[in-house]
Design a protein around this motif. Structure first.
Motif, mmCIF file in Angstrom:
data_model
loop_
_atom_site.group_PDB
_atom_site.id
_atom_site.type_symbol
_atom_site.label_atom_id
_atom_site.label_comp_id
_atom_site.label_asym_id
_atom_site.label_seq_id
_atom_site.Cartn_x
_atom_site.Cartn_y
_atom_site.Cartn_z
ATOM 1 N N GLU A 54 4.644 -6.732 -6.774
ATOM 2 C CA GLU A 54 4.976 -5.696 -5.782
ATOM 3 C C GLU A 54 6.122 -6.174 -4.894
ATOM 4 N N SER A 55 7.073 -5.275 -4.643
ATOM 5 C CA SER A 55 8.218 -5.611 -3.796
ATOM 6 C C SER A 55 8.233 -4.826 -2.488
ATOM 7 N N SER A 56 7.255 -3.938 -2.292
ATOM 8 C CA SER A 56 7.270 -3.088 -1.099
ATOM 9 C C SER A 56 6.401 -3.639 0.022
ATOM 10 N N ASN A 57 5.707 -4.740 -0.216
ATOM 11 C CA ASN A 57 4.828 -5.303 0.809
ATOM 12 C C ASN A 57 5.446 -6.584 1.368
ATOM 13 N N THR A 58 6.655 -6.463 1.909
ATOM 14 C CA THR A 58 7.358 -7.606 2.485
ATOM 15 C C THR A 58 7.706 -7.308 3.941
ATOM 16 N N VAL A 59 8.024 -8.359 4.692
ATOM 17 C CA VAL A 59 8.404 -8.199 6.098
ATOM 18 C C VAL A 59 9.655 -7.334 6.209
ATOM 19 N N ALA A 60 10.619 -7.551 5.318
ATOM 20 C CA ALA A 60 11.869 -6.794 5.380
ATOM 21 C C ALA A 60 11.624 -5.295 5.204
ATOM 22 N N VAL A 61 10.675 -4.958 4.353
ATOM 23 C CA VAL A 61 10.385 -3.537 4.094
ATOM 24 C C VAL A 61 9.517 -2.950 5.193
ATOM 25 N N ILE A 62 8.447 -3.669 5.578
ATOM 26 C CA ILE A 62 7.464 -3.111 6.516
ATOM 27 C C ILE A 62 8.012 -3.053 7.940
ATOM 28 N N HIS A 63 8.640 -4.128 8.397
ATOM 29 C CA HIS A 63 9.065 -4.197 9.791
ATOM 30 C C HIS A 63 10.509 -3.775 10.009
ATOM 31 N N PHE A 64 11.362 -3.984 9.001
ATOM 32 C CA PHE A 64 12.776 -3.664 9.185
ATOM 33 C C PHE A 64 13.224 -2.462 8.370
ATOM 34 N N ARG A 65 12.266 -1.802 7.753
ATOM 35 C CA ARG A 65 12.517 -0.540 7.039
ATOM 36 C C ARG A 65 13.583 -0.679 5.951
ATOM 37 N N ARG A 66 13.643 -1.859 5.334
ATOM 38 C CA ARG A 66 14.591 -2.039 4.236
ATOM 39 C C ARG A 66 14.061 -1.341 2.978
ATOM 40 N N THR A 67 14.974 -0.923 2.115
ATOM 41 C CA THR A 67 14.567 -0.345 0.839
ATOM 42 C C THR A 67 14.051 -1.457 -0.061
ATOM 43 N N PRO A 68 12.869 -1.276 -0.646
ATOM 44 C CA PRO A 68 12.333 -2.347 -1.501
ATOM 45 C C PRO A 68 13.228 -2.605 -2.702
ATOM 46 N N ALA A 69 13.153 -3.820 -3.203
ATOM 47 C CA ALA A 69 13.850 -4.143 -4.447
ATOM 48 C C ALA A 69 13.120 -3.497 -5.616
ATOM 49 N N GLY A 70 13.831 -3.311 -6.716
ATOM 50 C CA GLY A 70 13.203 -2.765 -7.906
ATOM 51 C C GLY A 70 13.090 -1.259 -7.895
ATOM 52 N N ASN A 71 11.968 -0.753 -8.410
ATOM 53 C CA ASN A 71 11.764 0.688 -8.564
ATOM 54 C C ASN A 71 10.403 1.104 -8.042
ATOM 55 N N ASP A 72 10.311 2.380 -7.642
ATOM 56 C CA ASP A 72 9.002 2.910 -7.265
ATOM 57 C C ASP A 72 8.151 3.064 -8.521
ATOM 58 N N LEU A 73 6.888 3.410 -8.323
ATOM 59 C CA LEU A 73 5.948 3.475 -9.440
ATOM 60 C C LEU A 73 6.368 4.515 -10.475
ATOM 61 N N GLN A 74 6.825 5.675 -10.017
ATOM 62 C CA GLN A 74 7.256 6.724 -10.954
ATOM 63 C C GLN A 74 8.354 6.218 -11.878
ATOM 64 N N THR A 75 9.378 5.595 -11.285
ATOM 65 C CA THR A 75 10.504 5.107 -12.089
ATOM 66 C C THR A 75 10.073 3.960 -12.985
ATOM 67 N N THR A 76 9.193 3.091 -12.478
ATOM 68 C CA THR A 76 8.708 1.973 -13.283
ATOM 69 C C THR A 76 8.001 2.472 -14.541
ATOM 70 N N ILE A 77 7.113 3.456 -14.376
ATOM 71 C CA ILE A 77 6.386 3.999 -15.523
ATOM 72 C C ILE A 77 7.339 4.713 -16.467
ATOM 73 N N SER A 78 8.287 5.434 -15.921
ATOM 74 C CA SER A 78 9.247 6.161 -16.752
ATOM 75 C C SER A 78 10.063 5.199 -17.613
ATOM 76 N N GLU A 79 10.539 4.108 -17.011
ATOM 77 C CA GLU A 79 11.342 3.147 -17.766
ATOM 78 C C GLU A 79 10.497 2.367 -18.764
ATOM 79 N N LEU A 80 9.228 2.129 -18.433
ATOM 80 C CA LEU A 80 8.358 1.404 -19.343
ATOM 81 C C LEU A 80 8.019 2.221 -20.584
ATOM 82 N N THR A 81 7.747 3.497 -20.396
ATOM 83 C CA THR A 81 7.181 4.296 -21.482
ATOM 84 C C THR A 81 8.176 5.244 -22.138
#
Length: 433
Positions: A40-67
């Protein structure tokens, strides 16, 4: 994932008449792949406290690219995953209430890293030769090495010799007295090349008395690697690679990739990914600096690797090319690399026989007076080449006779990183209650 599809089901999200799988089964397979290969890349200090965009992809995009399944089917898989990740006992989801984002794990090397450390300990404390634990691990790591490719699609086995970009190797030898230098230059093919059987000292990739040619792709590397003391001299020469050789390139292992057709849903891909990530660390493991006091201990593993590669029946590896530990300067591009040639590829032509091949003079003297100048000269003697010994027939190297250079070592320069010792106080300054 194709194994989950059957002809008994038809797809509700596309018009293609092809085998289909239940989307709950797809979700379960995706859950396993995400657990294995992603973090998981969305549970970091940069994302939670500084509202940075997480690295990688959201779950929808991850599943789409996988399948590669239609978006409507992706939505259903995501819904199934939400249910699979929900714990009724705690009332919480594995990834919280927000939409999780994922990235591929940075490294999956640790299982093989642990096995490597076990092998090191076994070689040092149990069995050095015929060690089954070491053999099994080396088979797993190197057995398919000739099929590996780096990120540019190049083989990790480098071709050297005629018609390639690597046709010349340099080798240096330290001399601390004039007599030894004079004796060596009388037969430079033998005494500047690889040592004869039974004479050589143990090195990073060879045992005591086991011949090996340690060279480099650049003369400066040779000088750094032999660690000459001030006041000594180095005889340095170039050797032409006169027959094709195959070298395992540790530099390319750092960017080795999975096969292009590898699927994360294939159970075999897990071990392949672990092996890929371990191979990316292998160059540093095999070429790490070793201090003299630790050589006998730390060279056991690298010597075992070299023996395995040299003796393997099908890999056909003649040596290894790897970064120089002694000449590596931080933030600067490397001047070149080290090359070690195993016993089967380390012989130098004209190093057989019983006679010297050259007449040597080291000094030029003043005609009338005591003055003299260090001006080495060498005149090679014509030899009968009608007889060829075994080393001559199988030679991989030829001394480039006009390349010999003698270096006077007048100073040594070190690169260091200072670390201030903090909190140091005299015992008299301490107060006790």
């Amino acid at each position: 994932m194709q194994d989950a599809a059957t002809s008994d089901n038809s797809c509700e999200y596309c018009d293609v008449d092809a085998p289909a799988a239940d989307l709950l089964v797809v979700a379960q397979l995706c859950e396993k792949v995400i657990d294995t290969f992603f973090e998981e890349s969305s549970n970091t200090v940069a994302v939670i406290h500084f509202r940075r965009t997480p690295a990688g992809n959201d779950l929808q995009t991850t599943i789409s690219e996988l399948t590669g399944i239609p978006q409507g089917a992706v939505n259903v898989v995501v819904e199934h995953l939400s249910n699979l990740w929900y714990d009724e006992g705690s009332g919480q989801s594995r990834y919280g209430d927000d939409d999780p984002w994922f990235v591929l794990k940075q490294s999956m090397a640790e299982p093989l890293g642990y096995s490597w450390r076990e092998m090191e300990e076994s070689l040092r404390s149990e069995v050095r030769y015929f060690n089954p634990k070491a053999l099994a691990l080396l088979d797993m790591i190197f057995g398919e090495i000739t099929n590996d490719r780096d990120k540019e699609g190049r083989s990790v086995v480098l071709e050297a010799g005629p018609g390639t970009s690597l046709k010349t190797l340099y080798r240096g030898r330290v001399f601390q007295n004039e007599g030894a230098l004079l004796s060596a230059l009388r037969w430079p093919e033998r005494f500047l090349g690889s040592p004869a059987v039974g004479l050589g000292a143990a090195g990073r990739m060879n045992g005591q008395g086991q011949p090996a040619f340690y060279g480099a792709t650049h003369p400066e590397i040779c000088i750094a690697e032999v660690r000459p003391p001030v006041g000594s001299r180095i005889a340095l020469a170039a050797f032409e690679v006169i027959r094709p050789l195959r070298l395992l390139d540790l530099r390319r292992l750092a960017t080795v990739e999975l096969r292009q057709d590898a699927s994360l849903f294939d159970p075999d891909t897990l071990l392949a990914a672990q092996r890929r990530d371990f191979l990316r660390t292998l160059g540093d493991r095999l070429s790490a600096p070793v201090v003299p006091e630790q050589q006998d201990r730390d060279y056991l593993v690298t010597q075992a690797v070299a023996d395995y590669l040299a003796a393997h029946a099908t890999l056909n590896i003649d040596g290894i090319i790897y970064p120089s530990a002694q000449s590596r300067i931080p933030d600067e591009p490397p001047a070149g690399d080290n090359v070690v040639l195993f016993r089967k590829a380390c012989d130098v032509s004209s190093s057989d026989g019983d006679d010297n091949t050259a007449e040597i003079s080291l000094w030029e003297y003043e005609e009338e007076g005591p003055g003299r100048w260090f001006r080495p000269s060498i005149h090679f003697i014509s030899r009968d080449t009608s007889w060829h010994g075994q080393r001559e027939v199988h030679s991989a190297l030829s001394l480039m006779r006009d390349s010999i250079v003698i270096h006077d070592i007048s100073a040594v320069r070190y690169c260091s990183k200072p670390h201030t010792v903090e909190g140091v106080a005299s015992l008299n300054d301490r107060h006790y209650g």
